[in-house]
Design a protein around this motif. Structure first.
Motif, PDB file in Angstrom:
ATOM      1  N   ARG A 218       0.832  -1.210   0.000  1.00 22.45           N
ATOM      2  CA  ARG A 218       0.000   0.000   0.000  1.00 22.45           C
ATOM      3  C   ARG A 218       0.865   1.258   0.000  1.00 22.45           C
ATOM      4  O   ARG A 218       0.632   2.190  -0.781  1.00 22.45           O
ATOM      5  N   LEU A 219       1.859   1.283   0.878  1.00 18.22           N
ATOM      6  CA  LEU A 219       2.709   2.467   0.980  1.00 18.22           C
ATOM      7  C   LEU A 219       3.595   2.635  -0.250  1.00 18.22           C
ATOM      8  O   LEU A 219       3.868   3.762  -0.689  1.00 18.22           O
ATOM      9  N   ALA A 220       4.051   1.519  -0.822  1.00 18.95           N
ATOM     10  CA  ALA A 220       4.873   1.598  -2.029  1.00 18.95           C
ATOM     11  C   ALA A 220       4.079   2.175  -3.192  1.00 18.95           C
ATOM     12  O   ALA A 220       4.578   2.994  -3.972  1.00 18.95           O
ATOM     13  N   THR A 221       2.799   1.753  -3.312  1.00 21.39           N
ATOM     14  CA  THR A 221       1.928   2.301  -4.353  1.00 21.39           C
ATOM     15  C   THR A 221       1.701   3.792  -4.135  1.00 21.39           C
ATOM     16  O   THR A 221       1.728   4.594  -5.079  1.00 21.39           O
ATOM     17  N   GLN A 222       1.480   4.169  -2.877  1.00 23.31           N
ATOM     18  CA  GLN A 222       1.296   5.582  -2.546  1.00 23.31           C
ATOM     19  C   GLN A 222       2.527   6.398  -2.937  1.00 23.31           C
ATOM     20  O   GLN A 222       2.415   7.483  -3.519  1.00 23.31           O
ATOM     21  N   TYR A 223       3.695   5.867  -2.645  1.00 26.62           N
ATOM     22  CA  TYR A 223       4.938   6.578  -2.956  1.00 26.62           C
ATOM     23  C   TYR A 223       5.117   6.723  -4.470  1.00 26.62           C
ATOM     24  O   TYR A 223       5.458   7.799  -4.976  1.00 26.62           O
ATOM     25  N   ARG A 224       4.887   5.629  -5.195  1.00 21.93           N
ATOM     26  CA  ARG A 224       5.089   5.660  -6.648  1.00 21.93           C
ATOM     27  C   ARG A 224       4.116   6.640  -7.308  1.00 21.93           C
ATOM     28  O   ARG A 224       4.492   7.377  -8.225  1.00 21.93           O
ATOM     29  N   ASP A 225       2.851   6.640  -6.871  1.00 21.01           N
ATOM     30  CA  ASP A 225       1.874   7.550  -7.450  1.00 21.01           C
ATOM     31  C   ASP A 225       2.256   9.006  -7.173  1.00 21.01           C
ATOM     32  O   ASP A 225       2.169   9.868  -8.062  1.00 21.01           O
ATOM     33  N   ALA A 226       2.687   9.266  -5.913  1.00 15.33           N
ATOM     34  CA  ALA A 226       3.089  10.626  -5.575  1.00 15.33           C
ATOM     35  C   ALA A 226       4.325  11.044  -6.363  1.00 15.33           C
ATOM     36  O   ALA A 226       4.449  12.195  -6.795  1.00 15.33           O
ATOM     37  N   ASP A 227       5.238  10.115  -6.567  1.00 16.31           N
ATOM     38  CA  ASP A 227       6.452  10.430  -7.324  1.00 16.31           C
ATOM     39  C   ASP A 227       6.123  10.770  -8.774  1.00 16.31           C
ATOM     40  O   ASP A 227       6.715  11.677  -9.357  1.00 16.31           O
ATOM     41  N   THR A 228       5.180  10.025  -9.356  1.00 15.56           N
ATOM     42  CA  THR A 228       4.786  10.305 -10.739  1.00 15.56           C
ATOM     43  C   THR A 228       4.225  11.718 -10.871  1.00 15.56           C
ATOM     44  O   THR A 228       4.564  12.462 -11.797  1.00 15.56           O
ATOM     45  N   ARG A 229       3.361  12.102  -9.907  1.00 13.96           N
ATOM     46  CA  ARG A 229       2.798  13.453  -9.946  1.00 13.96           C
ATOM     47  C   ARG A 229       3.870  14.505  -9.687  1.00 13.96           C
ATOM     48  O   ARG A 229       3.896  15.557 -10.333  1.00 13.96           O
ATOM     49  N   ALA A 230       4.777  14.211  -8.746  1.00  9.48           N
ATOM     50  CA  ALA A 230       5.854  15.155  -8.446  1.00  9.48           C
ATOM     51  C   ALA A 230       6.741  15.387  -9.667  1.00  9.48           C
ATOM     52  O   ALA A 230       7.203  16.508  -9.910  1.00  9.48           O
ATOM     53  N   ALA A 231       6.982  14.344 -10.434  1.00  6.75           N
ATOM     54  CA  ALA A 231       7.816  14.479 -11.627  1.00  6.75           C
ATOM     55  C   ALA A 231       7.159  15.429 -12.628  1.00  6.75           C
ATOM     56  O   ALA A 231       7.833  16.269 -13.248  1.00  6.75           O
ATOM     57  N   ARG A 232       5.820  15.326 -12.787  1.00  9.95           N
ATOM     58  CA  ARG A 232       5.118  16.222 -13.703  1.00  9.95           C
ATOM     59  C   ARG A 232       5.189  17.660 -13.201  1.00  9.95           C
ATOM     60  O   ARG A 232       5.417  18.597 -13.980  1.00  9.95           O
ATOM     61  N   LEU A 233       4.977  17.846 -11.895  1.00  6.44           N
ATOM     62  CA  LEU A 233       5.020  19.192 -11.331  1.00  6.44           C
ATOM     63  C   LEU A 233       6.422  19.799 -11.409  1.00  6.44           C
ATOM     64  O   LEU A 233       6.572  21.000 -11.651  1.00  6.44           O
ATOM     65  N   GLU A 234       7.460  18.963 -11.201  1.00  2.00           N
ATOM     66  CA  GLU A 234       8.828  19.460 -11.285  1.00  2.00           C
ATOM     67  C   GLU A 234       9.152  19.927 -12.703  1.00  2.00           C
ATOM     68  O   GLU A 234       9.845  20.931 -12.902  1.00  2.00           O
ATOM     69  N   THR A 235       8.628  19.204 -13.694  1.00  2.26           N
ATOM     70  CA  THR A 235       8.842  19.611 -15.084  1.00  2.26           C
ATOM     71  C   THR A 235       8.164  20.945 -15.356  1.00  2.26           C
ATOM     72  O   THR A 235       8.738  21.848 -15.989  1.00  2.26           O
ATOM     73  N   GLU A 236       6.935  21.074 -14.854  1.00  2.00           N
ATOM     74  CA  GLU A 236       6.213  22.340 -15.031  1.00  2.00           C
ATOM     75  C   GLU A 236       6.920  23.474 -14.295  1.00  2.00           C
ATOM     76  O   GLU A 236       7.063  24.588 -14.824  1.00  2.00           O
ATOM     77  N   LEU A 237       7.383  23.215 -13.075  1.00  2.00           N
ATOM     78  CA  LEU A 237       8.075  24.228 -12.285  1.00  2.00           C
ATOM     79  C   LEU A 237       9.372  24.665 -12.965  1.00  2.00           C
ATOM     80  O   LEU A 237       9.717  25.856 -12.959  1.00  2.00           O
ATOM     81  N   LYS A 238      10.067  23.715 -13.545  1.00  2.00           N
ATOM     82  CA  LYS A 238      11.306  24.049 -14.245  1.00  2.00           C
ATOM     83  C   LYS A 238      11.032  25.016 -15.398  1.00  2.00           C
ATOM     84  O   LYS A 238      11.776  25.975 -15.619  1.00  2.00           O
ATOM     85  N   GLY A 239       9.942  24.781 -16.133  1.00  2.00           N
ATOM     86  CA  GLY A 239       9.583  25.677 -17.222  1.00  2.00           C
ATOM     87  C   GLY A 239       9.214  27.065 -16.723  1.00  2.00           C
ATOM     88  O   GLY A 239       9.594  28.082 -17.324  1.00  2.00           O
ATOM     89  N   LEU A 240       8.461  27.135 -15.602  1.00  2.00           N
ATOM     90  CA  LEU A 240       8.072  28.427 -15.045  1.00  2.00           C
ATOM     91  C   LEU A 240       9.289  29.214 -14.556  1.00  2.00           C
ATOM     92  O   LEU A 240       9.380  30.427 -14.746  1.00  2.00           O
ATOM     93  N   LYS A 241      10.253  28.511 -13.931  1.00  2.17           N
ATOM     94  CA  LYS A 241      11.460  29.183 -13.466  1.00  2.17           C
ATOM     95  C   LYS A 241      12.285  29.709 -14.643  1.00  2.17           C
ATOM     96  O   LYS A 241      12.906  30.775 -14.554  1.00  2.17           O
TER      97      LYS A 241
END
Length: 361
Positions: A218-241
């Motif tokens: 359960r926790l591993a799935t939670q971590y992987r899902d959060a990481d996938t979303r974080a990767a998308r947000l980091e890409t967007e943040l990099k573009g904004l910066k």
């Protein structure tokens, strides 16, 4: 000794090895190997964990490719013939060895084609080196099978103008009878009866069971899902910066020689900031011969580090082998409480390499 008619590195040979205890496993069983623990070897032999795949390891490939040349070199130096055979102990058939060669006198010869670091260490440290200690156990195992009075341990880099390092290994009957054979037989019984040895919490992998297994999934799935979303947000943040940096550069250019601007909701102040001191360079310049141990009392408390590696599948990972970096898709850091005075925690994202392997098979 009973000769077994098998060709080394064939599927039949691998099956034969798995059904017994081999010379290369002896140091692990005695807990003398820094590369594998008894629990890990037991887990691999019982199918709980997958063994590491060393087929692509360049040191292993080089050792296999040059083994015949190393064998021929020994034969020429000693005017003898080496017979590579597989054999079992007459008294204890589960003790099995794949010999690089037996001399005409029946003495086992263990050939190693080491990398440069290992050869240098053996040349410098001799019988006190890590490699010698590990392979001394392996040769003693071979002497237990052959019942010979002595054997040979040879480190031959198979390079022009580089001599092989040869050690004559005398049979240690007390070690063989009192420690080696009992430990190997006990380990074989543990594998046969599925009796798990105590894992090393600092070196072995944690394997959750029962309710802990469900919680881990359960926790591993939670971590992987959060990481996938974080990767998308980091890409967007990099573009904004990047957009912000472009706009800032344009605004500063418009200011010319002015140091301050305050227009349309933006206040821009240009100023100079002194650089920080490189204290390591300062110490090196002022006290070039400073003993590093003198600095230890001034070191801040250690903090716990956590490295989380996202894998491409859900299979249980084999441990990283020497000189074989772990394959990583993306490293994500997770904060963990550290048992220190300031309760600090540090996330780690670097990739690490294991030490150079010092042998094969």
């Amino acid at each position: 000794m009973k000769i077994v008619n098998l060709s080394q590195r064939t599927p039949e040979w691998l099956t034969w090895r798995r059904q017994g205890v081999t010379a290369s496993e002896a140091a692990v069983i005695l807990n003398r190997s820094p590369y594998q623990t008894p629990w890990r070897l037991w887990a691999e032999k019982t199918g709980l964990c997958a063994p590491a795949d060393l087929s692509a390891n360049p040191f292993v490939q080089r050792g296999i490719a040059l083994e015949d040349q190393a064998r021929q070199g020994f034969e020429q130096r000693h005017d003898t013939l080496l017979l590579p055979v597989c054999a079992e102990s007459t008294a204890y058939p589960v003790l099995r060895g794949s010999f690089d060669g037996l001399t005409e006198a029946g003495e086992p010869v263990e050939l190693k084609v080491p990398g440069q670091k290992t050869w240098d260490a053996v040349a410098r440290e001799g019988e006190t080196s890590l490699a010698f200690g590990l392979y001394w156990v392996q040769v003693q195992f071979q002497l237990a099978i052959t019942e010979a009075a002595q054997g040979w341990l040879v480190f031959d880099p198979v390079r022009p103008n580089v001599r092989a390092l040869e050690f004559v290994i005398a049979r240690d009957a007390a070690f063989i009878k009192g420690e080696l054979i009992p430990a190997c037989l006990q380990f074989h019984e543990a594998v046969r009866k599925q009796q798990e040895p105590t894992p090393d919490s600092e070196r072995d992998c944690y394997v959750p069971e029962g309710e802990a297994r469900a919680a881990w999934e359960r926790l591993a799935t939670q971590y992987r899902d959060a990481d996938t979303r974080a990767a998308r947000l980091e890409t967007e943040l990099k573009g904004l910066k990047a957009q912000m940096a472009e706009a800032q550069g344009g605004l500063v250019a418009l200011m010319g020689d002015f140091l301050l601007a305050d227009q349309v909701g933006l206040r821009i102040l240009r100023y100079q900031q002194r650089g920080t001191l490189d204290y390591a360079a300062v110490l090196g310049a002022i006290v070039p011969d400073l003993d590093p141990q003198l600095l230890e009392p001034h070191r801040r408390p250690a903090s716990e580090r956590v490295r989380v590696t996202l894998k491409c599948d859900d299979t249980e990972p084999a441990p990283a082998e020497p000189d074989k970096p772990r394959r990583r898709r993306r490293n994500a850091s997770a904060q963990a409480s550290a048992p220190t005075a300031d309760d600090s925690a540090v996330s780690v994202t670097e990739t690490t390499l294991e030490p150079e392997p010092i042998g094969y098979f």
